[in-house]
Each structure stands twice: as C-alpha cells, then as structure tokens.
Design an enzyme around this catalytic site. Structure first.
Site, PDB file in Angstrom:
ATOM      1  N   ASP A  75      90.744 -46.328 -57.416  1.00  0.00           N
ATOM      2  CA  ASP A  75      91.074 -45.249 -56.475  1.00  0.00           C
ATOM      3  C   ASP A  75      91.295 -45.730 -55.038  1.00  0.00           C
ATOM      4  OD1 ASP A  75      88.477 -46.005 -55.988  1.00  0.00           O
ATOM      5  OD2 ASP A  75      87.577 -44.024 -56.200  1.00  0.00           O
ATOM      6  N   HIS A  76      90.866 -46.936 -54.717  1.00  0.00           N
ATOM      7  CA  HIS A  76      90.955 -47.393 -53.326  1.00  0.00           C
ATOM      8  C   HIS A  76      92.284 -48.113 -53.032  1.00  0.00           C
ATOM      9  CE1 HIS A  76      86.745 -46.378 -53.018  1.00  0.00           C
ATOM     10  NE2 HIS A  76      86.659 -46.843 -51.792  1.00  0.00           N
ATOM     11  N   ASP A 130      79.507 -48.028 -54.308  1.00  0.00           N
ATOM     12  CA  ASP A 130      80.194 -47.337 -53.226  1.00  0.00           C
ATOM     13  C   ASP A 130      79.160 -46.463 -52.530  1.00  0.00           C
ATOM     14  OD1 ASP A 130      83.260 -46.534 -52.365  1.00  0.00           O
ATOM     15  OD2 ASP A 130      81.767 -44.969 -51.977  1.00  0.00           O
ATOM     16  N   ARG A 390      84.027 -40.501 -42.405  1.00  0.00           N
ATOM     17  CA  ARG A 390      83.828 -41.598 -41.443  1.00  0.00           C
ATOM     18  C   ARG A 390      84.955 -41.611 -40.430  1.00  0.00           C
ATOM     19  NH1 ARG A 390      81.669 -45.771 -45.970  1.00  0.00           N
ATOM     20  NH2 ARG A 390      79.541 -44.996 -45.814  1.00  0.00           N
ATOM     21  N   SER A 567      79.711 -48.564 -45.326  1.00  0.00           N
ATOM     22  CA  SER A 567      80.096 -48.901 -46.698  1.00  0.00           C
ATOM     23  C   SER A 567      79.073 -49.772 -47.418  1.00  0.00           C
ATOM     24  CB  SER A 567      81.430 -49.628 -46.606  1.00  0.00           C
ATOM     25  OG  SER A 567      81.609 -50.487 -47.684  1.00  0.00           O
ATOM     26  N   ARG A 569      80.214 -52.220 -49.158  1.00  0.00           N
ATOM     27  CA  ARG A 569      81.012 -53.414 -49.491  1.00  0.00           C
ATOM     28  C   ARG A 569      80.215 -54.703 -49.298  1.00  0.00           C
ATOM     29  NH1 ARG A 569      85.030 -51.950 -44.567  1.00  0.00           N
ATOM     30  NH2 ARG A 569      84.972 -50.077 -45.833  1.00  0.00           N
TER      31      ARG A 569
HETATM   32  C1  MIC Z   1      84.274 -46.667 -47.634  1.00  0.00           C
HETATM   33  O1  MIC Z   1      84.337 -45.451 -47.603  1.00  0.00           O
HETATM   34  O2  MIC Z   1      84.056 -47.357 -46.632  1.00  0.00           O
HETATM   35  C2  MIC Z   1      84.467 -47.372 -48.962  1.00  0.00           C
HETATM   36  C3  MIC Z   1      85.752 -48.090 -48.905  1.00  0.00           C
HETATM   37  O3  MIC Z   1      84.537 -46.422 -49.992  1.00  0.00           O
HETATM   38  C4  MIC Z   1      83.277 -48.290 -49.185  1.00  0.00           C
HETATM   39  C5  MIC Z   1      83.411 -49.189 -50.322  1.00  0.00           C
HETATM   40  C6  MIC Z   1      84.292 -50.360 -50.055  1.00  0.00           C
HETATM   41  O4  MIC Z   1      84.276 -50.916 -48.961  1.00  0.00           O
HETATM   42  O5  MIC Z   1      84.999 -50.749 -50.989  1.00  0.00           O
HETATM   43  C7  MIC Z   1      81.939 -47.557 -49.316  1.00  0.00           C
HETATM   44  O6  MIC Z   1      81.780 -46.495 -48.790  1.00  0.00           O
HETATM   45  O7  MIC Z   1      80.998 -48.110 -49.887  1.00  0.00           O
HETATM   46 FE1  SF4 Z   2      87.161 -43.438 -50.908  1.00  0.00          FE
HETATM   47 FE2  SF4 Z   2      85.113 -44.289 -49.419  1.00  0.00          FE
HETATM   48 FE3  SF4 Z   2      86.900 -42.584 -48.429  1.00  0.00          FE
HETATM   49 FE4  SF4 Z   2      85.229 -41.769 -50.265  1.00  0.00          FE
HETATM   50  S1  SF4 Z   2      84.689 -42.463 -48.215  1.00  0.00           S
HETATM   51  S2  SF4 Z   2      87.412 -41.349 -50.192  1.00  0.00           S
HETATM   52  S3  SF4 Z   2      85.040 -43.559 -51.551  1.00  0.00           S
HETATM   53  S4  SF4 Z   2      87.279 -44.674 -49.067  1.00  0.00           S
END
Ligand code: MIC
Ligand code: SF4
Length: 678
Positions: A75-76, A130, A390, A567, A569
């Site tokens: 999905d990313h 995630d 965010r 995140s 990550r």
């Molecule tokens: C995000 O919202 O920052 C992400 C991308 O979903 C991350 C995960 C990632 O960095 O792949 C998260 O929230 O954990």
């Molecule tokens: Fe995707 Fe992270 Fe954004 Fe949620 S917050 S939509 S998991 S990138």
C-alpha cells in the site's frame, strides 16, 4: 480484582516463561513498567517495511508462520516510477506464498483499513510493522506497532516484549454535533496530552459517548493515538462492533468486551462529545491544535481526504454530504484516496462516489499515496488541509508547504469554500446518506441500502490472496529483484567506545527527519547501503558526508525529548547503523524507535541530568568507558565528554530491561534470536 479492558486482553496473552521477571500472579493489575511478553495472534506488514521484515524472517529459518493470521500488504510504494517497487511487491507475494501468509495486492487498500474490515477480531493481539497498527483498537484489539524485526520474531512464534503500559481512561459522554468528526476527538486528546503524552501508555475509551461512535470513527481515534506516542488505544467491543463485523460478513468473530465495573485507570481524561468544536493540527506537529474558528477565512490551496486515519465509508459519506451539488472552489485542488477497494465499492453502491466525482475531486488510488509523500505534493508555500495523521515538515513532498490535519468535514467545507470554514455553518444535510444523522451504513441502520447489497459490495476479496497449503508452498520460488539487498549485520558488542558526536538534534525529531520517505527515497527501502545516504537529510544535509569521512567507523548522535517519534520504520535505525552510529544519547525516546535501535545494536542512552544536553556539542568526543559492565549489570553509563571547553564526565541512564541488554550484547535481535534468545 476489577481490570481495564487493556489489562484483560494483555493478561490473556501473557507468556510468563518468556519473561520470568514479571512476577505475575493472575487477576491483579500488573505493575506498570515491568518487562512483559505477550503472545501475538495476528501480524501485519506493509511493503515499505515488509521487505526488511521478511529478509529477516528468512534468516530466522522457520518454514511457516506460527501466528493465527499474518498478512502482507502492499500500500505504500505504489507509484512504481521504476522496476524497484514492483520487484519488491513480487518478492513479498512470493514470500507470502512460501511462508503461509495472506497477501493483499497493490490497489486493495491501506493495510490498517483492510485489516479492520477483513481480519480484525475483538480481544486478539495484532503486531504490525507500521506505527498506525493501533487502528485495530477500534474493534477491541490490542494492536501494537513495532519494528519489522520484532514482527518477524512474532511470525516465528516468539513473544512480543514491552514494558507493561499504564492505562489511561478516556471517558466519553454526549454525541458529536453536526460538522464535528471523530478526528476532532483525537485532536482534542492531542491538544491536551501532546505528542509525547502517551509514551508508555494505552488509551482506553469508555463511557456513554462510545455508543454513538461507529467502528470506523473509533478507528480514526485509535489510529491517531500513535501521534500521542501511545503503545496503543482500545475501544470496547459492543453492538456497534457487532454491526460493523456483520456488515463485513464476519459476525462470527464478534464477542462483547469491556472493562470490569470499578476498573482503575492510571488517570482519566473526560470529553463531552457534544461540546467539541472542529479542530485543526497546525504546521508542523499533530499536537499544535487550534479551533478551526480561529483560522476561519484563511485561504486554502489543497484538500486531501484519505490515509489510514480518515478514509472509511463514514468519512467519504461525511465529505459527500457537504459537497453534494456544489463544486470544489477554483483556487483549490482536491483529492480523495479511499482506504480500501471495499470502501470504494460501498461508496459506489451508496451513490457517494458519483457525488464526489461530480464535485470535482480527483479520485486517487486506494493506498497511502500523498500521506507518505507519494504524489499530490502541495504548491510552494501551499496551505494543504489533510485528513491524515502526520504533518511533519516536508513529509508532503513540499518543504515549505503548510499542512493542517483536519476532519473530513472540515476538509470538505474548505474544498467548496476555498477557505478554512466551520462545516456546521454550511447549509447541508448531514443525513443525506442515512436519514439518521451520520452515515450509519455500517451500523446496519441505513434505510436506503439493504444489508445484503452492502455485504456483497464489501466481500469482494479478489485482491486478497489466501495462504497456500504446505505442499504447494514448498514449491514456491522466492523472487528477488536486483535492488533487494540482504540486511547488513549489526555491530558486534563493545566493552567501551570512543565516538565523535556527528549530530546534535533538538526535541521531537521524527523518523521522517532521521530517514525521510517520499518518491525519491522509498524505492530504496530494500537496499540499506543506498538508503543510508539519505540519513538525517531533512535536518542536516552534510551528515552522510561527515559519516563517510569517519570511514563509518563509529559515531554518536545527541537529541532532545521524544527522539524518534512517528513511524516504525527500522530504516531510521538501519541507516544510522550502516553509517556507524553506535550510541544515541537523548533526553527521552519514542517507544518504537528505541526498540529498533536496540534491535540493530545501537545503544540508546538518556541523560541522567537533562541539562547535560547543553554541555555537549557536535564535534565533541565521547568516551563510554563501561559498556560491558553496564550491559551486564544494568548500571548507568559513564560518559566522558571532551570538547572545546575541556573534559567532563556525565551519567547516562541505563533504563534497558535485561532482555534488551542481552540483545545488545548479542549484537542485535537477529543474532540474539538465532542463538536461542526469547
Ligand atoms: C508512516 O506513516 O510514516 C509510515 C510510512 O506508514 C510508517 C512506516 C514506514 O515508514 O514504512 C509508519 O507509520 O510506521
Ligand atoms: Fe500509510 Fe502511514 Fe499514511 Fe497510514 S500514516 S496512510 S500507514 S503512510
């Protein structure tokens, strides 16, 4: 003794043998802060963290996942500007086939939304790579975000370790007024609690106001509990939960769950939903919350509805009710990314999609998309209203853009007026799609659609691939594209370290600051040597070059409060690790990032005296002389700082649980697990 719902679910999942220090006697509240280990029923990964997770899982050497349900979502990284993303997708699909996982193909939707609809079960535990995995709390799960390596261990049947969280009660009364959304509830909590208020805690919602919220609304609230720094958030499982699961064709997994009468919370926050007003998180932090009324009339250039926070049918219906028969203002660009194909199908069935298209919304893919900077970047100095979770500086892809986090109602009102507007002031009928006040389709109360239509729309699982049986799985060949490189090994443990300070950062450094996402960087998620070049790029463009000059031979990073927020990550630990970062010394850490540092062999230390932060500068040299002793005994770290102003000794708090110290001593979690550590 009376227990909170969170305590009940945690206790039902405790694995005492993995954590002998818990001293749990059964039925009583567990002492807060002690190291506990819980059994994980379900796991989820997404593609951006998934490749590293499965590369690690492969090295653990287990033939098939041991969880009840494990799902690999894509999905990313769905922009696919070259071969890398699709190569990753194919790797993930072959891994799912080989190891007994479900696979959710690109286009099927955002992991958290799909998981809620297709797999979530009240009372179960879910661990996801995630940070927004706590979305599952909307359906009564203990759903926790973690680094991919922790998820790999859980897929192999290992327990998940965490400090027993405090349980904060959020007592809801009343019901939301027209123009006010579930997003405003969590923004109100963020306004009061801040982005670090929830570290080490679970937020548990209760009270008469809960009944008035549908599961998707609850999921908006639990989702954004991640921005509080919380371990997770949880709602009871009640009639609304049953209605949601019934609409999803999964009534059989429903059970009633709630806190015991007289359960004791570590603190209680009270919110009367009827008094809430529309709110917005202002640039550049989810807790910079102000009433929309105070921004009224401010011009807006972009509106975006979507992300795992607000992309459900409820959200789309709330938007459609406002924009129906109107058009997006000329100065605004508006996009909508439905959370899942199921949502999209239901929106189509309910006539919502047509209303959105006619109003001028650009219909984006069911994926993370703009939320993670994958397209739809705002204009220079743009004012973008997003229903996301965010708004860290630059995350949208435009460094000088001003991103505000708002409810779908507020976003829709701005889309049609071109300025910040309190939606309740507009002339619209919020009963457009229901006749009952809000979209209550998923509560089974909708009078325009009959339930069987909805279920038919909702149960198109064509983009979900079920696990193969063991015989078929054995024959599967793993597909590895050329960009997929093995995860580098963590550093060997050291008795003492002498390290130059290569960076001194401030408060609330996010993982986006440590390792950015977006179109340029995300294609390298499976290639640590390449992605490492972007480490700290957001806050210091010279960091990589400085690390290169040291020959990646070792360095330290200094930070303020809430270091590593955001995140899950692991790349925010892996990038620094690859560049030689061996210790990070800060005023306080965000939970997941601290765990990721430990998992990859980087020592997380907090200042015993926060004022010592001011006594260290970039370029100073640190000597941590007693690492071996500190990891063996739990004693604090002794750090000698040598810089322009001479030499001084400071103390670094060693708050590491025994298992974390053992992991660091083993050279990281992968090595620890391979050597039989639990
Ligand atoms: C995000 O919202 O920052 C992400 C991308 O979903 C991350 C995960 C990632 O960095 O792949 C998260 O929230 O954990
Ligand atoms: Fe995707 Fe992270 Fe954004 Fe949620 S917050 S939509 S998991 S990138």
């Amino acid at each position: 003794m009376a227990l909170t719902l969170a305590e009940k679910i945690i206790q039902a999942h405790l694995v005492p043998q993995a954590c002998p220090d818990t001293h749990f006697t059964g039925g009583n509240p567990i002492e807060r802060g002690v190291d506990i280990a819980i059994r994980i029923d379900q796991t989820l990964t997404q593609d951006a963290t998934g490749t590293m997770t499965y590369l690690q899982f492969e090295t653990i050497g287990i033939p098939r996942v041991k969880t009840d349900v494990s799902v690999s979502y894509v999905d990313h990284n769905t922009l696919q500007t070259d071969f890398r993303n699709m190569d990753d997708h194919r790797y993930l699909q072959s891994i799912a086939a080989k190891y007994g996982l479900w696979f959710s193909r690109a286009g099927n939707g955002i992991c958290h939304q799909v998981h809620l609809e297709r797999f979530g079960e009240p009372g179960k535990t879910l661990l996801g790579s995630d940070s927004h995995t706590p979305t599952g709390g909307g359906i009564g799960m203990i759903a926790i975000g973690a680094g991919g390596l922790d998820v790999a261990v859980a897929m192999g049947g290992g327990a998940f370790h965490l400090a027993m969280p405090k349980v904060y009660g959020v007592k809801l009364t009343g019901s939301l007024r027209k123009g006010v959304g579930a997003k405003d509830v969590i923004l109100e909590v963020l306004r009061r609690e801040t982005v670090k208020g929830g570290v080490g805690a679970v937020y548990e919602y209760f009270g008469s106001g809960v009944e008035s919220l549908t599961v998707p609304q609850r999921a908006t609230i639990t989702n954004m509990g991640a921005e509080l720094g919380a371990t997770c958030s949880v709602f009871p499982s009640d009639g609304a939960t049953k209605a949601f699961l019934t609409a999803m064709g999964r009534a059989d997994v429903w059970k009633e769950l709630k806190a015991d009468e007289g359960a004791v919370y570590d603190k209680i926050i009270e919110i009367d939903l009827s008094t809430l007003q529309p709110l917005a998180a202002q640039p550049h932090s989810p807790d910079a919350v102000a009433p929309v009324a105070s921004l009224a009339g401010k011009p807006v250039t972009q509106v975006c509805i979507g992300s795992c926070t607000n992309s459900s049918l409820d959200d789309l219906a709330a938007v459609a009710a406002i924009v129906r028969g109107k058009h997006i203002a000329p100065g605004v660009e508006a996009g909508i990314a439905p959370g899942s194909r199921t949502t999209l199908l239901m929106a189509e069935k309910a006539g919502i999609l047509g209303d959105l298209i006619r109003a001028g919304f650009r219909i984006l893919e069911s994926a993370c998309g703009p939320c993670i900077g994958m397209g739809f970047a705002p204009n220079t100095e743009g004012v973008s209203l997003r229903t996301f979770n965010r708004n860290f500086k630059g995350r949208s892809g435009t460094t000088d853009a001003n991103v505000y986090l708002v409810s779908p109602e507020t976003a829709a009102a701005a889309a049609v007026t071109g300025v910040f507007t309190d939606a309740s002031k507009l002339d619209y009928d919020d009963a457009t799609y229901t006749g009952t006040g809000r979209i209550t389709l998923l509560s089974g109360k909708d009078d325009r659609l009959n339930a069987s239509d909805v279920i038919r729309a909702a149960s198109d699982d064509g983009m979900l691939i079920a696990p193969l049986d063991e015989k078929a799985a054995a024959a599967v060949e793993i597909l590895r594209g050329p960009n997929i490189k093995p995860c580098p090994a963590s550093p060997a443990p050291a008795q003492s370290l002498t390290l130059p300070v290569l960076l001194k950062a401030g408060d609330n450094v996010s993982t986006d600051d440590i390792m950015p996402a977006g179109t340029k960087v995300l294609p390298f998620r499976s290639n640590i040597p390449e992605i490492a070049k972007f480490t700290f790029e957001r806050i210091d463009t010279e960091f990589y070059k400085r690390a290169e000059r040291t020959g990646f031979s070792g360095c330290a990073v200094i930070g303020g409060e809430n270091y590593g927020q955001g995140s899950s990550r692991e790349h925010a630990a892996l990038g620094p690790m690859y560049l030689g970062v061996r210790a990070v010394i800060v005023k306080s850490f965000a939970r997941i990032h601290q765990a990721n540092l430990i998992n990859y062999g980087i020592i997380p230390i907090t200042f015993a005296d926060a004022a010592d932060y001011d006594r260290i500068e970039s370029g100073d040299t640190l000597e941590i002389g007693n690492i071996g002793e500190a990891l063996a005994t739990g004693k604090d770290f002794k750090i000698t700082v040598t810089g322009k102003s001479g030499t001084k000794t400071i103390a670094g708090v060693n708050s590491l649980a025994k298992r974390s110290r053992d992991i660091l001593n083993a050279g990281g979690l992968a090595a620890y697990t391979r050597s039989g550590g639990q």
